[in-house]
Structure formats: structure tokens, C-alpha cells
Design an enzyme around this catalytic site. Structure first.
Site, short mmCIF file in Angstrom:
data_model
loop_
_atom_site.label_atom_id
_atom_site.label_comp_id
_atom_site.label_asym_id
_atom_site.label_seq_id
_atom_site.Cartn_x
_atom_site.Cartn_y
_atom_site.Cartn_z
N TRP A 1 0.85 -1.20 0.00
CA TRP A 1 0.00 0.00 0.00
C TRP A 1 0.88 1.25 0.00
O TRP A 1 0.53 2.25 -0.59
CB TRP A 1 -0.93 0.00 1.21
CG TRP A 1 -2.14 -0.89 1.04
CD1 TRP A 1 -2.22 -2.01 0.26
CD2 TRP A 1 -3.42 -0.72 1.64
NE1 TRP A 1 -3.48 -2.55 0.35
CE2 TRP A 1 -4.23 -1.79 1.19
CE3 TRP A 1 -3.97 0.20 2.53
CZ2 TRP A 1 -5.57 -1.94 1.59
CZ3 TRP A 1 -5.29 0.05 2.93
CH2 TRP A 1 -6.09 -1.01 2.46
N LYS B 1 -9.76 -2.01 6.97
CA LYS B 1 -10.22 -3.39 6.74
C LYS B 1 -10.82 -3.97 8.01
O LYS B 1 -10.32 -3.72 9.11
CB LYS B 1 -9.02 -4.23 6.32
CG LYS B 1 -9.36 -5.71 6.14
CD LYS B 1 -8.24 -6.46 5.50
CE LYS B 1 -7.13 -6.80 6.46
NZ LYS B 1 -6.03 -7.48 5.79
C1 LIG Z 1 -2.44 -7.67 5.61
S1 LIG Z 1 -1.00 -7.05 6.35
C2 LIG Z 1 -0.88 -5.43 5.64
C3 LIG Z 1 -0.45 -5.45 4.21
C4 LIG Z 1 -0.08 -4.08 3.71
N1 LIG Z 1 -1.26 -3.24 3.53
C5 LIG Z 1 0.62 -4.17 2.38
O1 LIG Z 1 0.00 -3.81 1.38
O2 LIG Z 1 1.79 -4.58 2.34
C6 LIG Z 1 -1.53 -6.70 7.99
C7 LIG Z 1 -0.46 -6.10 8.85
O3 LIG Z 1 -1.04 -5.65 10.07
C8 LIG Z 1 0.01 -5.66 11.02
N2 LIG Z 1 -0.48 -5.50 12.38
C9 LIG Z 1 -1.26 -6.35 13.10
N3 LIG Z 1 -1.45 -5.88 14.34
C10 LIG Z 1 -0.79 -4.70 14.42
C11 LIG Z 1 -0.61 -3.73 15.46
N4 LIG Z 1 -1.15 -3.91 16.67
N5 LIG Z 1 0.13 -2.64 15.20
C12 LIG Z 1 0.70 -2.46 13.98
N6 LIG Z 1 0.56 -3.34 12.95
C13 LIG Z 1 -0.17 -4.44 13.17
C14 LIG Z 1 0.70 -6.98 10.76
O4 LIG Z 1 2.00 -7.03 11.29
C15 LIG Z 1 0.66 -7.07 9.23
O5 LIG Z 1 1.88 -6.67 8.67
#
Ligand SMILES: C[S@@+](CC[C@H](N)C(=O)[O-])C[C@H]1O[C@@H](n2cnc3c(N)ncnc32)[C@H](O)[C@@H]1O
Length: 221
Positions: A54, A171
Site C-alpha cells: 500500500w 479493513k
Molecule cells: C495484511 S498485512 C498489511 C499489508 C499491507 N497493507 C501491504 O500492502 O503490504 C496486515 C499487517 O497488520 C500488522 N499489524 C497487526 N497488528 C498490528 C498492530 N497492533 N500494530 C501495527 N501493525 C499491526 C501486521 O503485522 C501485518 O503486517
């Protein structure tokens, strides 16, 4: 476990061809095509930004005069981009002030004799994006509630860092709390929409909530 065929679908292959670090890029590209969420020069916060597709999409759209701040529990894997700044940070433990400092940079030192003046005001973000997802447990109900918690944290941050009129894209895994979550987003924005981009896998319960026209102070008591 998703089957090999699903993992290596057309968006996976396209991402490889077009240099995106993840197939998620095509979710934001579709949202952008349909709703023009991002504009040139925008300041954008991306919560849960790793591995960084993103950021790659947003970086191109906002251009040289735009700025993007991304935070994630994990390091991003994209090469550095001039208009993007990232930090390894937990969204639940990161304050709005930290995010605003990341995008605004250090304020210039006051000129002699002006030390008594208040610091210049922070500029706020135009758009808050969140593709944040809790690590899934395999229990849809539990994943749903944890995903809703993530959305509520994003909303709390957005209330403090989003400029009036700003936009939100986040999301959520659909489930029983989805209608209540939508109602709460509705209180903060002039218009809301739900969108399920084509790149979302068939079996996934994810949906993107979009808010347009942030009504600052609407949610504050
Ligand atoms: C589906 S991935 C995101 C993909 C990203 N939009 C991309 O296009 O590369 C979801 C992300 O949310 C992060 N995440 C989950 N809990 C989180 C938190 N409490 N704080 C920060 N990031 C978090 C995970 O580490 C993961 O990398």
C-alpha cells in the site's frame, strides 16, 4: 490452509510482474479507482503497513509533495521511498502525537528572541488507511472481534490525526459487530461505504469500510 492455486492467483502473479511486494496492492488500487481516496500532495497514515505494497501504491499517487507515514509490528520489505517514512510500532501503543511528529518532522529551532512563541501547529493527515489484521486464530468469531478491536484503535487514532474533511479506509473481518462498527464510523464521517475489492480472496471475510468527510469533534465528548 489456502490451496497452492489460491495462493498463486492472478493478483499474486501481477504483483510479481509489476513490482509490488504483496498482492494487497490491488485492493487499494481498486479502492482508488472506484473512490479516488488518495490525491496528489496528500498526507497519508498507513496503519499495519508491512510488507509495504500500500505504501508503494500511495507513494506513486501522492507524488513528491505528498507524505506517507506507515507503522507496523514488522519491518517493511520495500526499498526506501522519498515520500514515505515508516516505523516498527504497535498501533495500540503509538500515540497520535508520535504519528504527527513523524509526518511533520522536527519543528525548526525558534529564532533568537522568539523562544517564548508557541511551536508552529501540526499539519494533520488527509487520509488514514488501515489494512491492519490480527494474526488469525482459525476461529472466525475470534478473528472478527480482534479485527474490530483493530478498527476501533484506528478510529481513535484517526479522531486525533485526521484533518477535517479527511478520509478513512480500514479493513475489517465481517461478523456480528460489523453493523455496530459501521454505525460508529457513520458518526465521524459525512458519508460511509463498504467495499469488497475483487482481489479479496473468495473465502476471506474481509471488507473495507470507507469514510469520507471527517467531521472533527463529532465523536468527541
Ligand atoms: C495484511 S498485512 C498489511 C499489508 C499491507 N497493507 C501491504 O500492502 O503490504 C496486515 C499487517 O497488520 C500488522 N499489524 C497487526 N497488528 C498490528 C498492530 N497492533 N500494530 C501495527 N501493525 C499491526 C501486521 O503485522 C501485518 O503486517
Amino acid at each position: 490452509m489456502p490451496r497452492e492455486r489460491e495462493l498463486h492467483d492472478k493478483y499474486f502473479k501481477l504483483a510479481k510482474q509489476e513490482g509490488y511486494v504483496a498482492r494487497s496492492a490491488y485492493k487499494l488500487l481498486e479502492i482508488q479507482e472506484r473512490k479516488q481516496v488518495l490525491r496528489r500532495g496528500n498526507w497519508v497514515l498507513d496503519v499495519g503497513c508491512a510488507p509495504g505494497s500500500w505504501l508503494q501504491v500511495a507513494s506513486k499517487i501522492v507524488g513528491d509533495n505528498g507524505r506517507i507515514v506507515g507503522i507496523d509490528l514488522q519491518e517493511v520489505t520495500i526499498p526506501p521511498l522519498a515520500n514515505v517514512r515508516t516505523a516498527v510500532a504497535d498501533a495500540f501503543a503509538t500515540s497520535p502525537a508520535t504519528l504527527l511528529a513523524m509526518v511533520n518532522g522536527e519543528p525548526p529551532a525558534p529564532a533568537p528572541g522568539e523562544e517564548h512563541l508557541p511551536p508552529p501547529p501540526h499539519q494533520l493527515f488527509d487520509v488514514v488507511l488501515s489494512d491492519m489484521a490480527p494474526s488469525t486464530t482459525g476461529t472466525p468469531m475470534s478473528d472478527h472481534f480482534r479485527s474490530v478491536d483493530c478498527c476501533r484503535r484506528v478510529m481513535t487514532l484517526a479522531e486525533s490525526v485526521l484533518a477535517p474533511g479527511g478520509k478513512l479506509v480500514m479493513k475489517v473481518f465481517e461478523g456480528e459487530s460489523y453493523p455496530d462498527l459501521l454505525k460508529d464510523v457513520q458518526l465521524l464521517f459525512r458519508e460511509i461505504k463498504g467495499l469488497r475489492p475483487d482481489a479479496v480472496r473468495d473465502l476471506s471475510r474481509e471488507i473495507f469500510i470507507m469514510g469520507f468527510g471527517y467531521r472533527m469533534y463529532a465523536g468527541k465528548r
